[in-house]
Design a protein around this motif. Structure first.
Motif, PDB file in Angstrom:
ATOM      1  N   SER A   1       0.824  -1.215   0.000  1.00  0.00           N
ATOM      2  CA  SER A   1       0.000   0.000   0.000  1.00  0.00           C
ATOM      3  C   SER A   1       0.854   1.259   0.000  1.00  0.00           C
ATOM      4  N   GLN A   2       2.138   1.117   0.359  1.00  0.00           N
ATOM      5  CA  GLN A   2       3.050   2.259   0.376  1.00  0.00           C
ATOM      6  C   GLN A   2       3.952   2.297  -0.858  1.00  0.00           C
ATOM      7  N   ASN A   3       3.741   1.372  -1.781  1.00  0.00           N
ATOM      8  CA  ASN A   3       4.522   1.339  -3.015  1.00  0.00           C
ATOM      9  C   ASN A   3       4.013   2.425  -3.962  1.00  0.00           C
ATOM     10  N   PRO A   4       4.896   3.164  -4.635  1.00  0.00           N
ATOM     11  CA  PRO A   4       4.451   4.248  -5.526  1.00  0.00           C
ATOM     12  C   PRO A   4       3.573   3.783  -6.684  1.00  0.00           C
ATOM     13  N   ASP A   5       3.630   2.491  -7.048  1.00  0.00           N
ATOM     14  CA  ASP A   5       2.797   1.989  -8.143  1.00  0.00           C
ATOM     15  C   ASP A   5       1.409   1.549  -7.681  1.00  0.00           C
ATOM     16  N   TYR A   6       1.199   1.486  -6.376  1.00  0.00           N
ATOM     17  CA  TYR A   6      -0.026   0.896  -5.826  1.00  0.00           C
ATOM     18  C   TYR A   6      -1.277   1.643  -6.263  1.00  0.00           C
ATOM     19  N   GLU A   7      -1.208   2.971  -6.340  1.00  0.00           N
ATOM     20  CA  GLU A   7      -2.361   3.783  -6.725  1.00  0.00           C
ATOM     21  C   GLU A   7      -2.309   4.243  -8.178  1.00  0.00           C
ATOM     22  N   ASN A   8      -1.313   3.794  -8.927  1.00  0.00           N
ATOM     23  CA  ASN A   8      -1.153   4.202 -10.321  1.00  0.00           C
ATOM     24  C   ASN A   8      -2.077   3.372 -11.205  1.00  0.00           C
ATOM     25  N   PRO A   9      -3.064   3.968 -11.857  1.00  0.00           N
ATOM     26  CA  PRO A   9      -4.016   3.209 -12.669  1.00  0.00           C
ATOM     27  C   PRO A   9      -3.376   2.475 -13.845  1.00  0.00           C
ATOM     28  N   ALA A  10      -2.194   2.882 -14.245  1.00  0.00           N
ATOM     29  CA  ALA A  10      -1.501   2.192 -15.333  1.00  0.00           C
ATOM     30  C   ALA A  10      -0.910   0.863 -14.870  1.00  0.00           C
ATOM     31  N   TYR A  11      -0.752   0.724 -13.542  1.00  0.00           N
ATOM     32  CA  TYR A  11      -0.057  -0.438 -13.002  1.00  0.00           C
ATOM     33  C   TYR A  11      -0.871  -1.252 -11.991  1.00  0.00           C
ATOM     34  N   ASN A  12      -2.015  -0.787 -11.544  1.00  0.00           N
ATOM     35  CA  ASN A  12      -2.661  -1.442 -10.400  1.00  0.00           C
ATOM     36  C   ASN A  12      -3.878  -2.298 -10.760  1.00  0.00           C
ATOM     37  N   THR A  13      -4.009  -2.660 -12.035  1.00  0.00           N
ATOM     38  CA  THR A  13      -5.087  -3.558 -12.444  1.00  0.00           C
ATOM     39  C   THR A  13      -4.530  -4.966 -12.667  1.00  0.00           C
ATOM     40  N   LYS A  14      -5.403  -5.927 -12.917  1.00  0.00           N
ATOM     41  CA  LYS A  14      -4.992  -7.319 -13.099  1.00  0.00           C
ATOM     42  C   LYS A  14      -3.915  -7.457 -14.167  1.00  0.00           C
ATOM     43  N   TYR A  15      -4.098  -6.792 -15.302  1.00  0.00           N
ATOM     44  CA  TYR A  15      -3.125  -6.890 -16.391  1.00  0.00           C
ATOM     45  C   TYR A  15      -2.129  -5.748 -16.398  1.00  0.00           C
ATOM     46  N   GLY A  16      -2.511  -4.584 -15.856  1.00  0.00           N
ATOM     47  CA  GLY A  16      -1.592  -3.453 -15.844  1.00  0.00           C
ATOM     48  C   GLY A  16      -1.061  -3.143 -17.224  1.00  0.00           C
ATOM     49  N   MET A  17       0.261  -3.154 -17.370  1.00  0.00           N
ATOM     50  CA  MET A  17       0.861  -2.827 -18.666  1.00  0.00           C
ATOM     51  C   MET A  17       1.101  -4.067 -19.526  1.00  0.00           C
ATOM     52  N   TYR A  18       0.500  -5.212 -19.140  1.00  0.00           N
ATOM     53  CA  TYR A  18       0.672  -6.456 -19.868  1.00  0.00           C
ATOM     54  C   TYR A  18      -0.643  -6.894 -20.537  1.00  0.00           C
ATOM     55  N   SER A  19      -0.627  -8.068 -21.170  1.00  0.00           N
ATOM     56  CA  SER A  19      -1.824  -8.597 -21.828  1.00  0.00           C
ATOM     57  C   SER A  19      -1.928 -10.096 -21.572  1.00  0.00           C
ATOM     58  N   GLU A  20      -3.086 -10.641 -21.798  1.00  0.00           N
ATOM     59  CA  GLU A  20      -3.340 -12.069 -21.589  1.00  0.00           C
ATOM     60  C   GLU A  20      -2.343 -12.917 -22.376  1.00  0.00           C
ATOM     61  N   GLY A  21      -1.665 -13.836 -21.666  1.00  0.00           N
ATOM     62  CA  GLY A  21      -0.758 -14.764 -22.313  1.00  0.00           C
ATOM     63  C   GLY A  21       0.462 -14.142 -22.946  1.00  0.00           C
ATOM     64  N   CYS A  22       0.866 -12.974 -22.467  1.00  0.00           N
ATOM     65  CA  CYS A  22       2.008 -12.270 -23.075  1.00  0.00           C
ATOM     66  C   CYS A  22       3.326 -13.004 -22.873  1.00  0.00           C
ATOM     67  N   GLY A  23       3.393 -13.877 -21.876  1.00  0.00           N
ATOM     68  CA  GLY A  23       4.629 -14.606 -21.590  1.00  0.00           C
ATOM     69  C   GLY A  23       5.421 -13.934 -20.492  1.00  0.00           C
ATOM     70  N   LEU A  24       5.924 -14.713 -19.554  1.00  0.00           N
ATOM     71  CA  LEU A  24       6.653 -14.139 -18.418  1.00  0.00           C
ATOM     72  C   LEU A  24       7.940 -13.444 -18.847  1.00  0.00           C
ATOM     73  N   SER A  25       8.496 -13.831 -19.980  1.00  0.00           N
ATOM     74  CA  SER A  25       9.714 -13.171 -20.458  1.00  0.00           C
ATOM     75  C   SER A  25       9.464 -11.709 -20.795  1.00  0.00           C
ATOM     76  N   ASN A  26       8.198 -11.330 -20.964  1.00  0.00           N
ATOM     77  CA  ASN A  26       7.835  -9.944 -21.251  1.00  0.00           C
ATOM     78  C   ASN A  26       7.320  -9.199 -20.025  1.00  0.00           C
ATOM     79  N   VAL A  27       7.432  -9.844 -18.871  1.00  0.00           N
ATOM     80  CA  VAL A  27       6.953  -9.247 -17.620  1.00  0.00           C
ATOM     81  C   VAL A  27       8.133  -8.795 -16.775  1.00  0.00           C
ATOM     82  N   LEU A  28       8.081  -7.576 -16.283  1.00  0.00           N
ATOM     83  CA  LEU A  28       9.117  -7.077 -15.383  1.00  0.00           C
ATOM     84  C   LEU A  28       8.909  -7.671 -14.001  1.00  0.00           C
ATOM     85  N   MET A  29       9.955  -8.317 -13.470  1.00  0.00           N
ATOM     86  CA  MET A  29       9.908  -8.858 -12.118  1.00  0.00           C
ATOM     87  C   MET A  29      10.675  -7.946 -11.168  1.00  0.00           C
ATOM     88  N   SER A  30      10.296  -7.970  -9.900  1.00  0.00           N
ATOM     89  CA  SER A  30      11.068  -7.231  -8.904  1.00  0.00           C
ATOM     90  C   SER A  30      12.536  -7.612  -9.060  1.00  0.00           C
TER      91      SER A  30
END
Length: 323
Positions: free
Chosen positions: A200-229
């Motif tokens: 809840s204290q993370n700067p992305d937590y309230e960002n509508p571009a990042y705080n939805t189920k898919y955020g900046m990704y898409s269904e089946g995009c592949g984990l290689s295209n996902v940014l991990m911590s």
């Protein structure tokens, strides 16, 4: 011997402080016992009957019990508070750019293993031994049950080598930027992630571009295209890939996602996976048993097993790697 490393201040980072709240339990996930396929179509049948998981860790507590009353627990929770606040999209992009250059050190895999003699993972409630002990425990346990899968033995040995990021010669990063459970950034933080409340204290937590189920990704995009911590998992993946290892893709998947417990324990983020991820996840389920449950006070005779692992390193890696 354990060395105490002064940690640098990273831009925008929130410092650790004492906390007293209790986390929610992790959800359980079923083990995968299907046939496994390697690169080139080689099929291997898992052997779960050979593996008996212990019920308690070396401290006499359940594995990955973040509510157990123990001396390490307050520090572990403080660690996750700091990690969850600071690991955001901007931070991850900055760290991947900087450390993806691999311009800090040139050395062999075994030389890197020896550096881990002085590293203890503060996020781990199950182990307080130097990391090289855990690497050999993991590798030797796999070797016993899967004697013909030498690539998996070597993966067990090297999977945590990225923890050298804690050492001064690699920048002396703080623990929260190197170890602990990993998770995607750029989309909603799943509630199965340990100590989820601190997001809840993370700067992305309230960002509508990042705080939805898919955020900046898409269904089946592949984990290689996902940014991990950012941490030791992603760093070691970059080291292996950019130094052109000949390990199979399942090995690289294990290295990159072995700390992604929300995925391989709780089944979260499946909507981002593609077919290759699904196949490789089966191998990660096999590997995780040995990564987690081989942590013990049993010592490995390093000199006895060293020649075998040097032969595997020579088979799958160049003599010197850029780190």
């Amino acid at each position: 011997m354990t060395i105490v490393i002064d940690q640098p201040d990273l831009p925008g980072a929130v410092a650790e402080k004492d906390v007293v709240e209790n986390p929610a339990d992790d959800a359980a996930a079923a083990d995968d016992a299907e046939e496994l396929v390697l690169d080139g179509g080689i099929t291997v049948v898992p052997q779960p009957e050979n593996f008996v998981a212990p019920q308690i860790n070396s401290f006499g507590q359940s594995f990955r019990d973040y509510e157990a009353d123990g001396a390490r627990q307050p520090g572990v929770e403080n660690f996750y508070r700091t990690q969850h606040i600071n690991q955001c999209v901007d931070f991850v992009k900055r760290m991947r750019k900087e450390y993806g250059m691999l311009n800090r050190v040139e050395m062999s895999i075994w030389e890197c293993c020896e550096l881990l003699n002085d590293v203890v993972d503060e996020s781990d409630p199950d182990l307080d031994e130097p990391q090289i002990e855990h690497l050999l425990q993991t590798a030797e346990s796999i070797r016993k049950d899967y004697p013909n899968e030498d690539w998996l033995h070597l993966t067990g040995l090297i999977h945590d080598l990225g923890k050298v990021l804690l050492l001064p010669s690699f920048g002396g990063l703080p623990q929260w930027a190197v170890v602990g459970d990993t998770f995607p950034v750029g989309c909603a933080f799943d509630e199965s992630i340990v100590h989820h409340k601190y997001f809840s204290q993370n700067p992305d937590y309230e960002n509508p571009a990042y705080n939805t189920k898919y955020g900046m990704y898409s269904e089946g995009c592949g984990l290689s295209n996902v940014l991990m911590s950012f941490g030791h998992d992603d760093y070691m993946y970059l080291v292996a890939k950019e130094n052109k290892t000949t390990l199979p893709s399942a090995a690289l998947f294990i290295i990159r996602y072995h700390s992604f417990y929300a995925l391989h324990k709780s089944g979260a983020y499946n909507h981002l996976m593609n077919e290759e991820d699904t196949e490789n996840l089966k191998w990660l389920h096999v590997f995780n048993k040995y990564d987690l449950y081989s942590k013990s006070k049993v010592r490995i005779d390093v000199e006895k097993v060293k020649p075998y692992y040097l032969s595997l390193i020579d088979k799958y890696f160049p003599a010197k790697l850029k780190w």
